[in-house]
Design an enzyme around this catalytic site. Structure first.
Site, short mmCIF file in Angstrom:
data_model
loop_
_atom_site.label_atom_id
_atom_site.label_comp_id
_atom_site.label_asym_id
_atom_site.label_seq_id
_atom_site.Cartn_x
_atom_site.Cartn_y
_atom_site.Cartn_z
N LYS A 160 -28.26 32.99 26.54
CA LYS A 160 -29.34 32.09 26.98
C LYS A 160 -28.78 30.69 27.23
O LYS A 160 -27.66 30.38 26.85
CB LYS A 160 -30.44 32.04 25.91
CG LYS A 160 -29.98 31.46 24.58
CD LYS A 160 -31.11 31.47 23.57
CE LYS A 160 -30.65 30.87 22.23
NZ LYS A 160 -31.75 30.81 21.24
N ARG B 79 -41.59 30.73 13.42
CA ARG B 79 -41.54 30.51 14.86
C ARG B 79 -42.20 31.72 15.50
O ARG B 79 -43.33 32.03 15.17
CB ARG B 79 -40.07 30.31 15.28
CG ARG B 79 -39.88 29.66 16.65
CD ARG B 79 -38.42 29.29 16.93
NE ARG B 79 -37.54 30.45 16.93
CZ ARG B 79 -36.24 30.39 17.22
NH1 ARG B 79 -35.67 29.22 17.50
NH2 ARG B 79 -35.51 31.48 17.21
N TYR C 219 -21.77 -2.28 29.27
CA TYR C 219 -23.11 -2.83 29.06
C TYR C 219 -23.29 -3.34 27.63
O TYR C 219 -22.90 -2.68 26.66
CB TYR C 219 -24.17 -1.77 29.33
CG TYR C 219 -24.26 -1.34 30.77
CD1 TYR C 219 -24.63 -2.23 31.77
CD2 TYR C 219 -23.99 -0.02 31.14
CE1 TYR C 219 -24.73 -1.84 33.09
CE2 TYR C 219 -24.09 0.39 32.46
CZ TYR C 219 -24.45 -0.53 33.43
OH TYR C 219 -24.54 -0.12 34.74
N MET D 223 -23.52 5.89 32.58
CA MET D 223 -24.06 7.12 33.18
C MET D 223 -22.96 8.01 33.76
O MET D 223 -22.99 9.23 33.60
CB MET D 223 -25.09 6.78 34.26
CG MET D 223 -25.76 8.00 34.86
SD MET D 223 -27.02 7.59 36.09
CE MET D 223 -28.29 6.84 35.07
#
Length: 396
Positions: free
Chosen positions: A61, A160, A289, A337
């Site tokens: 998955k 769950r 930054y 980023m």
């Protein structure tokens, strides 16, 4: 200048990709390397560890935890896995479209006729968690004129998905009498198998056993059983049953430190990037930054083409170390980023284009998802799943 070895590797990468018609080399900026040999090794080691006649389900998955579902599934099956586990219908469809024919268990819940139609069409096997859900599946299959293998999920303490374990026998009987459904297995999921304290795991296991005993008492044939995740597969062979569901261990990581060494696992994923610029800056200069880092002395800084948009957590800023030429190099300033900065003052002849290892082996240094997870107070599963798909997956 680049070293002769680095230059030859770069030329080889470019020429091979140009021959294939690619316009941008896969290793031009940053990439994820997937070692198929390590996947096969891990599956074989895990199978050797299993109880006799116990099969292995490779959980693929979330795009095989970021490793690439198709490549991992194909390799795991070739190495001896018998089943595949996914969370969503599109994940199962992707494997079917790739020509994979092995049984695929859908671990997530489905509730609509449209979902069930897709499951039946693609020959997936859904998990049932409630009587209402089972009825919807049966009615939809009746309209389609199809029969489907389904798997019953018991909640033994995870809180769950799943029917309460005390209601397992009644649920089993209900589903057994619904048309167009064949029960393929009964299973549950362990919440604390990776804990050094086995008390809760043992309690869940006992509940599972009690539920199975009650189901046996109905007199109906008992289907296959499965309980163990990676941690339970490693630490408690009494949980193996008919098959085990192995996710993290397939990818070469241990669910907890105390489980290391129980079998020999090899990390499958390595993350690398290239240096895009090198500069020398004076003492007292802020980097990136917010000026979270200010140089105490003159420093040589390398800019690397990878950042938090690629999956390198920003909270690792000023805490991350990477590998270059076998040296352990600190990251400095806020991770941005698309880029991050390194203090490379210890490598005076470093060149633009050289490779930086963020995860993986570099000389004698090993950089792991566990390292990142420990620093961030999270788990290695999250780290592996975080690498975005603008990072090409390069298999070898």
């Amino acid at each position: 200048m680049l070293s002769q070895e680095s230059s030859l590797k770069l030329q080889s990468n470019r020429s091979s990709l140009q021959e294939s018609g690619a316009t941008v080399p896969l290793r031009e900026r940053a990439w994820v390397e997937i070692d198929r040999g390590a996947i096969a090794h891990n599956v074989r080691e895990l199978k050797h560890h299993l109880q006799q006649n116990c099969q292995l389900m490779a959980v693929v998955k979330a795009d095989a935890y970021g490793h690439g579902a198709i490549a991992v599934a194909e390799t795991a099956l070739e190495a001896g896995a018998s089943w595949l586990g996914v969370a969503t219908i599109p994940e199962g469809i992707q494997l079917r479209e790739a020509g994979i024919e092995a049984p695929i268990l859908l671990l997530g819940a489905v509730n609509s006729p449209e979902q069930i139609q897709a499951i039946a069409h693609w020959h997936l096997q859904p998990t049932l968690c409630s009587a209402k859900q089972a009825l919807i599946v049966s009615e939809t299959l009746s309209e389609l004129g199809k029969t489907l293998t389904v798997h019953l999920k018991l909640d033994t303490g995870m809180s769950r998905l799943g029917i309460p374990w005390q209601e397992g026998a009644e649920f089993f009987q209900q589903v057994s009498h619904l048309p167009h459904l064949q029960i393929g297995s009964i299973y549950s999921h362990l919440a604390t198998a990776d804990s050094p304290d086995p008390q809760i795991m043992n309690q869940q296991h006992q509940r599972f056993q009690e539920a199975i005993a009650q189901i046996k008492a109905t007199g109906l044939p008992l289907p296959k059983l499965h309980l163990a995740n990676s941690a339970a597969t490693l630490c408690d062979r009494s949980c193996h049953y008919d098959f085990v569901r192995v996710g993290l261990a397939t990818y070469g990581l241990y669910p907890a430190p105390h489980l290391q060494g129980l079998v020999s696992l090899k990390p499958v994923m390595q993350v690398r990037a290239r240096i895009t610029q090198i500069k020398t800056i004076p003492a007292g200069t802020g980097i990136s930054y917010g000026y979270q880092y200010i140089t105490a002395q003159e420093m040589t800084v390398a800019v690397v083409g990878i950042g938090y948009a690629d999956g390198v957590p920003r909270n690792l800023s000023n805490k991350l170390h990477v590998g270059i030429r076998g040296q352990r190099i600190p990251q400095v300033g806020a991770i941005t980023m698309d880029q991050l900065m390194l203090d490379v003052s210890s490598i005076p002849d470093l060149q633009v284009g050289e490779v930086v290892t963020l995860l993986g082996q570099d000389g004698q240094n090993q950089f792991t998802a566990d390292d990142w997870a420990d620093t961030l107070g999270t788990i290695s599963w999250e780290i592996l799943c975080s690498f975005k798909h603008r990072l090409p997956r390069v298999t070898r």
